[in-house]
Design a protein around this motif. Structure first.
Motif, mmCIF file in Angstrom:
data_model
loop_
_atom_site.group_PDB
_atom_site.id
_atom_site.type_symbol
_atom_site.label_atom_id
_atom_site.label_comp_id
_atom_site.label_asym_id
_atom_site.label_seq_id
_atom_site.Cartn_x
_atom_site.Cartn_y
_atom_site.Cartn_z
ATOM 1 N N ASP A 213 0.762 -1.161 -0.069
ATOM 2 C CA ASP A 213 0.036 -0.074 -0.004
ATOM 3 C C ASP A 213 0.990 1.328 0.048
ATOM 4 O O ASP A 213 0.476 2.220 -0.202
ATOM 5 C CB ASP A 213 -0.940 -0.206 1.319
ATOM 6 C CG ASP A 213 -2.055 -1.096 1.109
ATOM 7 O OD1 ASP A 213 -2.285 -1.461 0.062
ATOM 8 O OD2 ASP A 213 -2.683 -1.302 2.261
ATOM 9 N N LEU A 214 2.017 0.990 0.378
ATOM 10 C CA LEU A 214 2.914 2.325 0.415
ATOM 11 C C LEU A 214 3.113 2.908 -0.996
ATOM 12 O O LEU A 214 3.402 4.097 -1.140
ATOM 13 C CB LEU A 214 4.438 1.985 0.926
ATOM 14 C CG LEU A 214 4.496 1.942 2.460
ATOM 15 C CD1 LEU A 214 5.856 1.092 2.766
ATOM 16 C CD2 LEU A 214 4.437 3.173 3.132
ATOM 17 N N GLU A 215 3.118 2.039 -1.925
ATOM 18 C CA GLU A 215 3.246 2.378 -3.288
ATOM 19 C C GLU A 215 2.113 3.432 -3.706
ATOM 20 O O GLU A 215 2.274 4.717 -4.275
ATOM 21 C CB GLU A 215 3.236 1.435 -4.384
ATOM 22 C CG GLU A 215 4.673 0.361 -4.215
ATOM 23 C CD GLU A 215 4.475 -0.766 -5.135
ATOM 24 O OE1 GLU A 215 3.715 -0.619 -6.219
ATOM 25 O OE2 GLU A 215 5.274 -1.559 -5.083
ATOM 26 N N GLU A 216 0.838 3.257 -3.368
ATOM 27 C CA GLU A 216 -0.501 4.061 -3.649
ATOM 28 C C GLU A 216 -0.296 5.201 -2.620
ATOM 29 O O GLU A 216 -0.941 6.062 -2.905
ATOM 30 C CB GLU A 216 -1.664 3.130 -3.870
ATOM 31 C CG GLU A 216 -2.626 3.829 -4.479
ATOM 32 C CD GLU A 216 -3.967 3.047 -4.671
ATOM 33 O OE1 GLU A 216 -4.990 3.498 -5.152
ATOM 34 O OE2 GLU A 216 -3.831 1.761 -4.528
ATOM 35 N N TYR A 217 -0.128 4.821 -1.342
ATOM 36 C CA TYR A 217 -0.496 5.789 -0.362
ATOM 37 C C TYR A 217 0.791 6.094 0.575
ATOM 38 O O TYR A 217 0.963 5.494 1.552
ATOM 39 C CB TYR A 217 -1.619 5.346 0.728
ATOM 40 C CG TYR A 217 -2.740 4.631 -0.280
ATOM 41 C CD1 TYR A 217 -3.649 5.797 -0.809
ATOM 42 C CD2 TYR A 217 -3.102 3.495 -0.171
ATOM 43 C CE1 TYR A 217 -4.761 5.315 -1.185
ATOM 44 C CE2 TYR A 217 -4.326 2.989 -0.676
ATOM 45 C CZ TYR A 217 -5.225 3.891 -1.286
ATOM 46 O OH TYR A 217 -6.064 3.663 -1.988
ATOM 47 N N PRO A 218 1.905 6.797 -0.093
ATOM 48 C CA PRO A 218 3.053 7.300 0.722
ATOM 49 C C PRO A 218 3.046 8.015 1.843
ATOM 50 O O PRO A 218 3.817 7.737 2.781
ATOM 51 C CB PRO A 218 4.071 7.592 -0.343
ATOM 52 C CG PRO A 218 2.998 8.318 -1.218
ATOM 53 C CD PRO A 218 1.762 7.331 -1.342
ATOM 54 N N TYR A 219 1.745 8.744 1.952
ATOM 55 C CA TYR A 219 1.899 9.543 3.315
ATOM 56 C C TYR A 219 0.658 9.366 3.951
ATOM 57 O O TYR A 219 0.267 10.130 4.978
ATOM 58 C CB TYR A 219 1.770 10.925 2.730
ATOM 59 C CG TYR A 219 2.830 11.314 1.882
ATOM 60 C CD1 TYR A 219 4.185 11.362 2.291
ATOM 61 C CD2 TYR A 219 2.540 11.616 0.438
ATOM 62 C CE1 TYR A 219 5.192 11.812 1.484
ATOM 63 C CE2 TYR A 219 3.750 11.892 -0.205
ATOM 64 C CZ TYR A 219 4.886 12.013 0.091
ATOM 65 O OH TYR A 219 6.023 12.198 -0.597
ATOM 66 N N GLY A 220 -0.192 8.108 4.108
ATOM 67 C CA GLY A 220 -1.097 7.775 4.847
ATOM 68 C C GLY A 220 -2.637 7.698 3.896
ATOM 69 O O GLY A 220 -2.581 8.471 2.935
ATOM 70 N N TYR A 221 -3.527 7.327 4.290
ATOM 71 C CA TYR A 221 -4.884 7.190 3.601
ATOM 72 C C TYR A 221 -6.164 6.813 4.467
ATOM 73 O O TYR A 221 -5.952 6.564 5.604
ATOM 74 C CB TYR A 221 -4.697 6.165 2.401
ATOM 75 C CG TYR A 221 -4.887 4.702 2.785
ATOM 76 C CD1 TYR A 221 -6.112 3.948 2.341
ATOM 77 C CD2 TYR A 221 -4.179 4.050 3.658
ATOM 78 C CE1 TYR A 221 -6.303 2.688 2.720
ATOM 79 C CE2 TYR A 221 -4.066 2.818 3.948
ATOM 80 C CZ TYR A 221 -5.430 1.911 3.446
ATOM 81 O OH TYR A 221 -5.459 0.641 4.004
ATOM 82 N N ILE A 222 -7.278 7.033 4.035
ATOM 83 C CA ILE A 222 -8.542 6.986 4.737
ATOM 84 C C ILE A 222 -9.094 5.569 3.708
ATOM 85 O O ILE A 222 -9.317 5.768 2.656
ATOM 86 C CB ILE A 222 -9.381 7.895 4.528
ATOM 87 C CG1 ILE A 222 -8.806 9.135 4.991
ATOM 88 C CG2 ILE A 222 -10.658 7.587 5.352
ATOM 89 C CD1 ILE A 222 -9.624 10.517 4.921
ATOM 90 N N ASN A 223 -9.358 4.516 4.379
ATOM 91 C CA ASN A 223 -9.844 3.297 3.581
ATOM 92 C C ASN A 223 -11.392 3.529 3.490
ATOM 93 O O ASN A 223 -11.891 3.860 4.599
ATOM 94 C CB ASN A 223 -9.524 2.188 4.653
ATOM 95 C CG ASN A 223 -9.765 0.960 3.907
ATOM 96 O OD1 ASN A 223 -10.845 0.613 3.309
ATOM 97 N ND2 ASN A 223 -8.988 -0.261 3.844
ATOM 98 N N LEU A 224 -11.976 3.335 2.100
ATOM 99 C CA LEU A 224 -13.080 3.255 2.092
ATOM 100 C C LEU A 224 -13.866 2.181 1.770
ATOM 101 O O LEU A 224 -15.197 2.306 1.299
ATOM 102 C CB LEU A 224 -13.537 4.332 0.808
ATOM 103 C CG LEU A 224 -12.804 5.661 1.052
ATOM 104 C CD1 LEU A 224 -13.320 6.369 -0.200
ATOM 105 C CD2 LEU A 224 -13.464 6.447 2.155
#
Length: 437
Positions: A213-224
């Motif tokens: 998931d680091l590739e798509e969200y390197p700075y954090g994310y909100i899971n939907l």
């Protein structure tokens, strides 16, 4: 509910699949011979509702009500599967309190048995006591600005456990206190921390369950996704509101989650759709939503629409209800172009889409949902064959055909959906395990 010759075919197929789940030796043999399911690697946990014998027991119990002519046979088989699930906990204690492999999941199965046979009530009461104690003795809520997925999601965390506890009739003081604690935990998740503009639902990189998931969200994310993201807490809090619970900040938390989902929708030629998650930028701000997720229960519009529908019912919000229906109808239209690529199973496949469709057809005035029930049923039946060990396989990309007997990603879930859409048994607790009803 479907009728006529299609319903008869669905019942025959459900009977076929369920009959392949009766013999534990047969199940073990064919699981061992199959390609390993990437969704459930490692040893199969017998006590798991979604990936073990507890889930088989639930489906066998459902069959005893859906198929009265063979009710005694299914009840004996269900008791055997439940016994194996409970005994396995002596060797391998339940993993936490959640639905997928924890106390709430096993309790949900026991509750289904106890609803029709009081002999199961005493062990259920004991499990409820241990569940309440486990929740009461848990770690104090974190005070930081984020929460891990495993702490709050529908499968392992607070949302799934709360969903189950809300289905317990006449909960005692300990269970009610457990409900209060879980509601408060989810309210906290959906509320910004002091001096923060974003709620605690942001998942930081150090808490990613999958390193890729680091590739798509390197700075954090909100899971939907309904399985692992904000729609799960929204569904659970909405069910709690409908059940009469009122805790500080609860209405605001529900409104916050609805607002997040409304703001993160993307439009295509069919209507509203959603990505799997929202990436954060280096300054901790939301970026624009990216490509849409799959069309499924776990991620995508069907699961989110189901959560929004529960919120609309809780808040008596006709406008939100109309938006939920429109989003699900858009998902049905969208699925027509790629339904042949879907796995037949619940988690990210046809059975999950059909399960949600049944809820919309039964609880709303959506003519499209009603019309889609037989269409989706036929497509699901096309995946089923008596030549397969469990009557149906889980299909994973790239071209993995897996003999999985279990509920979430296997044959048991397909059977549960087919029994439900083809027989007049009332909606059962298995739908609550998915937070769709």
């Amino acid at each position: 509910m479907i009728g006529g010759a299609l319903a008869e075919q669905a019942r025959r197929t459900a009977h076929l699949i369920t009959s392949r789940l009766v013999d534990p030796g047969y199940v073990e043999e064919h699981v061992a011979a199959s390609t390993v399911d990437p969704n459930t690697p490692g040893r199969r946990p017998e006590s798991s509702l979604l990936a073990g014998d507890a889930g088989l027991a639930l489906v066998l119990r459902l069959a005893s009500e859906a198929d009265p002519r063979s009710a005694d046979h299914w009840r004996r088989a269900a008791h055997g599967a439940l016994t194996r699930a409970v005994r396995s906990t002596h060797e391998r204690p339940l993993a936490g309190h959640g639905i997928v492999a924890g106390s709430a999941g096993l309790a949900l199965v026991l509750a289904e048995f106890a609803a029709g046979d009081r002999r199961y009530q005493r062990p259920l009461d004991g499990l409820h006591t241990r569940l309440a104690e486990r929740l009461g003795a848990g770690d104090a809520p974190a005070t930081g600005c984020h929460t891990s997925i495993a702490a709050y999601d529908a499968l392992q965390g607070a949302a799934g456990t709360l969903g189950y506890l809300l289905s317990v009739p006449g909960p005692d003081a300990a269970l009610r206190e457990a409900v209060h604690g879980l509601v408060d935990e989810l309210v906290r998740l959906c509320t910004p921390a002091p001096e923060q503009t974003e709620a605690r639902w942001v998942i930081p990189p150090e808490d990613y369950p999958l390193p890729r998931d680091l590739e798509e969200y390197p700075y954090g994310y909100i899971n939907l996704g309904l399985a692992h993201g904000v729609p799960g807490p929204l569904a659970a809090l909405s069910l709690a509101w409908t059940a009469g619970y009122r805790r500080p900040g609860m209405r605001e938390a529900i409104d916050n989650a609805v607002a997040l989902l409304s703001a993160s929708a993307v439009e295509d030629g069919f209507g509203a759709d959603w990505p799997s998650g929202i990436a954060m930028d280096p300054e901790g701000r939301r970026t624009r939503p990216r490509h849409p997720a799959r069309t499924a229960w776990c991620y995508g519009a069907p699961g989110i629409a189901a959560a929004l529908l529960l919120a609309a019912r809780a808040l008596a919000d006709d406008g939100l209800r109309a938006r939920a229906v429109a989003a699900f109808e858009a998902a049905l239209r969208r699925s027509e172009d790629h339904v042949h690529t879907l796995s037949p199973t619940i988690c990210h496949g046809l059975a999950g889409l059909l399960a949600i469709c049944e809820v919309f057809a039964r609880t709303t005035d959506s003519a499209r949902a009603g019309a889609a029930l037989p269409v989706l049923t036929r497509r699901l039946l096309a995946h089923c064959s008596e030549d397969l060990p469990f009557g149906v396989q889980n299909l994973e990309q790239p071209d993995l055909h897996i003999d999985n007997p279990d509920f979430l990603c296997g044959a048991a879930g397909v059977a549960a959906v087919l029994w439900t859409v083809s027989t007049p048994v009332p909606p059962r607790r298995w739908q609550r395990a998915l937070l769709i009803a």
